[in-house]
Design a protein around this motif. Structure first.
Motif, short mmCIF file in Angstrom:
data_model
loop_
_atom_site.label_atom_id
_atom_site.label_comp_id
_atom_site.label_asym_id
_atom_site.label_seq_id
_atom_site.Cartn_x
_atom_site.Cartn_y
_atom_site.Cartn_z
N VAL A 11 44.08 12.71 3.28
CA VAL A 11 43.00 12.17 4.09
C VAL A 11 41.66 12.58 3.47
N THR A 12 40.74 11.64 3.40
CA THR A 12 39.40 11.93 2.91
C THR A 12 38.39 11.42 3.93
N PRO A 13 37.26 12.10 4.12
CA PRO A 13 36.27 11.64 5.11
C PRO A 13 35.56 10.39 4.62
N LEU A 14 35.22 9.52 5.56
CA LEU A 14 34.43 8.32 5.30
C LEU A 14 33.11 8.44 6.06
N ARG A 15 32.01 8.42 5.34
CA ARG A 15 30.70 8.60 5.98
C ARG A 15 29.93 7.28 6.10
N ASN A 16 30.29 6.29 5.32
CA ASN A 16 29.50 5.06 5.24
C ASN A 16 30.20 3.91 5.95
N GLN A 17 29.40 2.96 6.40
CA GLN A 17 29.91 1.74 7.03
C GLN A 17 28.93 0.61 6.75
N ILE A 18 29.47 -0.58 6.53
CA ILE A 18 28.65 -1.78 6.38
C ILE A 18 28.97 -2.72 7.53
N VAL A 19 27.93 -3.16 8.24
CA VAL A 19 28.09 -4.12 9.33
C VAL A 19 27.35 -5.40 8.94
N ILE A 20 28.05 -6.53 9.01
CA ILE A 20 27.48 -7.82 8.65
C ILE A 20 27.47 -8.70 9.89
N GLU A 21 26.30 -9.26 10.20
CA GLU A 21 26.14 -10.15 11.36
C GLU A 21 25.97 -11.57 10.86
N ARG A 22 26.83 -12.46 11.34
CA ARG A 22 26.81 -13.84 10.84
C ARG A 22 25.65 -14.65 11.38
N ARG A 23 25.31 -14.51 12.66
CA ARG A 23 24.25 -15.37 13.22
C ARG A 23 22.88 -15.03 12.63
N PRO A 24 22.47 -13.77 12.61
CA PRO A 24 21.16 -13.47 12.01
C PRO A 24 21.21 -13.32 10.49
N HIS A 25 22.40 -13.50 9.88
CA HIS A 25 22.53 -13.36 8.42
C HIS A 25 21.95 -12.01 7.98
N ARG A 26 22.57 -10.94 8.48
CA ARG A 26 22.02 -9.61 8.25
C ARG A 26 23.14 -8.64 7.87
N LEU A 27 22.86 -7.79 6.89
CA LEU A 27 23.76 -6.71 6.49
C LEU A 27 23.04 -5.39 6.74
N THR A 28 23.73 -4.46 7.41
CA THR A 28 23.17 -3.13 7.66
C THR A 28 24.13 -2.08 7.12
N TRP A 29 23.58 -1.17 6.35
CA TRP A 29 24.34 -0.03 5.82
C TRP A 29 24.08 1.17 6.72
N PHE A 30 25.18 1.77 7.24
CA PHE A 30 25.11 2.96 8.08
C PHE A 30 25.69 4.15 7.32
N ARG A 31 25.13 5.31 7.57
CA ARG A 31 25.73 6.57 7.10
C ARG A 31 25.77 7.54 8.26
N ASP A 32 26.96 8.10 8.49
CA ASP A 32 27.16 9.03 9.61
C ASP A 32 26.68 8.42 10.93
N GLY A 33 26.89 7.11 11.07
CA GLY A 33 26.57 6.40 12.30
C GLY A 33 25.12 5.99 12.45
N GLU A 34 24.28 6.33 11.47
CA GLU A 34 22.87 5.99 11.56
C GLU A 34 22.51 4.90 10.55
N PRO A 35 21.73 3.88 10.97
CA PRO A 35 21.35 2.82 10.02
C PRO A 35 20.44 3.36 8.93
N ARG A 36 20.75 3.01 7.69
CA ARG A 36 19.94 3.45 6.57
C ARG A 36 19.09 2.33 5.97
N ARG A 37 19.68 1.14 5.80
CA ARG A 37 18.95 0.01 5.26
C ARG A 37 19.52 -1.29 5.82
N THR A 38 18.65 -2.31 5.90
CA THR A 38 19.05 -3.63 6.39
C THR A 38 18.53 -4.67 5.42
#
Length: 303
Positions: A166-193
């Motif tokens: 098992v290895t920890p995962l700190r990052n997440q990418i959320v993509i929204e189709r309607r607003p055509h937006r990608l947000t990069w999260f680290r440790d649950g906090e948004p870093r860039r959009t």
């Protein structure tokens, strides 16, 4: 080899060329490359495997004995870059944007089941075409772990204790189709959009949870000389994409111009700016979860 993000591989490791007009919408004719080592801070105790923790028997929620794993016949298929074997259960929380914080790494070939103590359906190898495999853990149950399945959409595979770390995962990418937006999260906090281009009607970017499978170096100039992040997801309707993209995976990549950002112009891939893509390549390692939703209930702050 097979397609990533619309990447296609040949077993011999050769690239497959496709016409330029086909290349324009899914990541095509690409080959996975090993990502540079990413230093991830491991929360909690560190095991003997260079920061990885061995999954103990009986680990995770649930009580009672660990369900035994039926022997897996050697003839079972191995999950690779082609279509995943059928019979695996759907991911019941596929639209949940709660970050998945653990990744599973096979230390050897391990069997994948349809349920804890259930039917073995396939094998997971430590690598896919030479790229180290890390899959997010979506559930735990009396020693077993359910992981997001590569080369399939919105499916889980259950693996028994043993043979993985098992290895920890700190990052997440959320993509929204309607607003055509990608947000990069680290440790649950948004870093860039960033604004992004997404799949055109009939070839929409698939909804649900997936993950970064690996990265690939394209040869076509349309990708502006920037590597691609290949995802574990595939087009929902493989027959709807151009013939050169059959067997392709969805990818996150840049383009030689930004004139189509905020529109539905791809064959399902996610297209963003070159600077944004370079940042994701530097900061988001393989195994990081990716979730595609129509729209978040609360828009992330502009960062």
């Amino acid at each position: 080899m097979r397609h990533l993000g619309a990447f296609r591989w040949r077993r011999a490791g050769l690239l497959v060329g496709v016409p330029l007009m086909v290349v324009t919408l899914l990541v095509t004719a690409l080959m996975l490359t090993r990502a540079p080592a990413t230093r991830v801070a491991a929360p909690g105790p560190v095991g003997p495997q260079g920061g990885l923790q061995i999954a103990p028997d009986g680990d995770g929620p649930g009580t009672g004995p660990v369900p035994s794993a039926a022997p897996a016949p050697a003839r079972l298929p191995v999950v690779d870059y082609g279509p995943a074997p059928t019979g695996f259960p759907p991911d019941p929380d596929t639209m949940d944007v709660t970050p998945l914080t653990e990744g599973l790494r096979p230390a050897r070939r391990i069997a994948a089941y349809d349920a804890p103590g259930g039917l073995p359906l396939a094998f997971l190898d430590p690598t896919v075409n030479g790229v180290d495999l890390t899959v997010p853990i979506a559930q735990r149950r009396t020693g077993w772990a359910a992981v997001l399945l590569p080369s399939a959409n919105r499916r889980l595979a259950w693996v028994p204790p043993g043979g993985w770390t098992v290895t920890p995962l700190r990052n997440q990418i959320v993509i929204e189709r309607r607003p055509h937006r990608l947000t990069w999260f680290r440790d649950g906090e948004p870093r860039r959009t960033w604004p992004v281009s997404l799949g055109r009607p009939g070839q929409e970017t698939p909804l649900g949870r997936s993950f970064v499978l690996g990265r690939s170096t394209p040869s076509e100039n349309v990708y502006a000389g920037v590597d691609v992040l290949a995802l574990g997801s595939v087009p929902d309707d493989p027959d709807a994409v151009p013939a050169g993209l059959r067997g392709a995976h969805i990818g996150i990549h840049t383009w030689h111009h930004d004139g189509e950002l905020g529109r539905q112009t791809t064959n399902g891939c996610i297209r963003l700016t070159a600077s944004g893509q370079r940042l994701l390549l530097a900061e988001v390692p393989p195994g990081s979860p990716v979730v595609v939703v129509d729209e978040l209930p609360t828009p992330p702050p502009s960062v």
